[in-house]
Design a protein around this motif. Structure first.
Motif, PDB file in Angstrom:
ATOM      1  N   PRO A  54      56.120  69.067 125.214  1.00 44.17           N
ATOM      2  CA  PRO A  54      56.571  68.431 123.970  1.00 44.17           C
ATOM      3  C   PRO A  54      55.667  67.283 123.536  1.00 44.17           C
ATOM      4  N   ALA A  55      55.426  67.205 122.238  1.00 41.77           N
ATOM      5  CA  ALA A  55      54.588  66.135 121.693  1.00 41.77           C
ATOM      6  C   ALA A  55      55.273  64.782 121.783  1.00 41.77           C
ATOM      7  N   SER A  56      56.596  64.770 121.934  1.00 41.92           N
ATOM      8  CA  SER A  56      57.354  63.514 121.953  1.00 41.92           C
ATOM      9  C   SER A  56      57.188  62.728 123.243  1.00 41.92           C
ATOM     10  N   TYR A  57      56.553  63.330 124.250  1.00 43.55           N
ATOM     11  CA  TYR A  57      56.314  62.638 125.522  1.00 43.55           C
ATOM     12  C   TYR A  57      54.822  62.718 125.848  1.00 43.55           C
ATOM     13  N   GLY A 104      45.200  66.835 119.749  1.00 43.83           N
ATOM     14  CA  GLY A 104      46.173  65.754 119.631  1.00 43.83           C
ATOM     15  C   GLY A 104      46.419  64.967 120.887  1.00 43.83           C
ATOM     16  N   GLY A 105      45.607  65.155 121.931  1.00 42.13           N
ATOM     17  CA  GLY A 105      45.819  64.408 123.159  1.00 42.13           C
ATOM     18  C   GLY A 105      45.980  65.316 124.365  1.00 42.13           C
ATOM     19  N   ILE A 106      46.501  64.736 125.444  1.00 44.88           N
ATOM     20  CA  ILE A 106      46.551  65.410 126.739  1.00 44.88           C
ATOM     21  C   ILE A 106      47.326  66.723 126.679  1.00 44.88           C
ATOM     22  N   HIS A 128      39.555  67.660 128.862  1.00 45.32           N
ATOM     23  CA  HIS A 128      38.517  66.637 129.006  1.00 45.32           C
ATOM     24  C   HIS A 128      38.201  65.995 127.669  1.00 45.32           C
ATOM     25  N   TYR A 129      37.863  64.710 127.722  1.00 38.97           N
ATOM     26  CA  TYR A 129      37.340  64.037 126.533  1.00 38.97           C
ATOM     27  C   TYR A 129      36.486  62.847 126.973  1.00 38.97           C
TER      28      TYR A 129
END
Length: 260
Positions: free
Chosen positions: A165-168, A64-66, A9-10
């Motif tokens: 993976p952080a790349s997606y 760093g995100g989802i 959540h954010y």
């Protein structure tokens, strides 16, 4: 513990409340519940602090995100299976967890359970039912995806395949489904709508980027010789399907003529 529910959540306070209430209203409470907040400033932290005793674990800090947030949840979870229920998405009724635990008990060798789902978007009050295929093949996963929130993943998958993976940043869910399928993991369809999914989420709002990431995953994960065979497989499946339909029509016509 057989099941861990992880909610990321954010700054989506109302969605978070809806999600948590749908989990707390379950008829069976035999699961652990973790909330990973990205450092919200909309009052959500106060809400989480107020309901601290209803949560197995929660934290609020920048991430760093989802998928980095989901990876953080994975490291804190202890369940045999993990369910990722994002803020804004809800369990469809009070018997969902009971249904999931029954399926786990009945099919202990399954790696990925995937259920059906209801969808809604914006202020639309009428939700619609989306059913997933009873069986999966690469033809489906080439251009389509299962619903991440209505799925249960064996926790060991992440130890074997690695974290998201952080790349997606948008299609990490597709990475997990495709990677699991290619690794010959066992999938099982739960013919029951497990969640009410909000199509207003980040992935849905950025559909073009999501599709580009899916295509990149296809190129990265699927062996070249398999990709070369896909047109032939698609044609064979289409012809087989048409042949089955023609046969069914002939049988139907023959049966009705014999009844006259």
């Amino acid at each position: 513990m057989k099941l861990s529910i992880i909610t990321i959540h954010y700054n989506q306070g109302e969605g978070l409340r809806k999600t948590l209430e749908s989990v707390w209203s379950q008829s069976v409470q035999d699961f652990e519940f973790l909330v990973i907040d990205g450092g919200s400033t909309d009052g959500s932290v106060e809400f989480l602090r107020k309901h601290d005793t209803k949560l197995t674990y929660w934290c609020s800090e920048p991430d760093g995100g989802i998928y980095p947030a989901m990876n953080k949840g994975i490291t804190k979870a202890s369940g045999t299976y993990l369910m990722f229920l994002n803020a804004g998405d809800c369990l469809s009724d009070a018997s969902v967890i009971k249904t999931c635990l029954e399926q786990i008990e009945a099919h202990p060798t399954v790696d990925v359970f995937y259920g059906d789902m209801y969808g809604f978007q914006g202020d639309v009050t009428q939700k619609w039912l989306h059913r997933h295929p009873a069986t999966l093949d690469l033809l489906f996963l080439e251009t389509q995806n299962l619903n991440h929130q209505s799925s249960l993943f064996r926790a060991e998958l992440f130890r074997e395949l690695g974290p998201y993976p952080a790349s997606y940043p948008l299609a990490g869910d597709h990475w997990l489904f495709l990677r699991s399928f290619l690794a010959d993991k066992v999938f099982h369809h739960i013919r029951y709508p497990l969640v009410v999914f909000d199509y207003g989420g980040v992935g849905s709002r950025n559909r073009e980027q999501y599709v580009r990431e899916m295509a990149a995953l296809w190129q990265e994960l699927v062996p070249a010789y398999v990709r070369r065979l896909m047109p032939e497989y698609r044609s064979l499946k289409y012809q087989t399907s048409r042949g089955f339909i023609r046969t069914a029509i002939r049988l139907y016509q023959t049966f009705h003529r014999s009844k006259k």
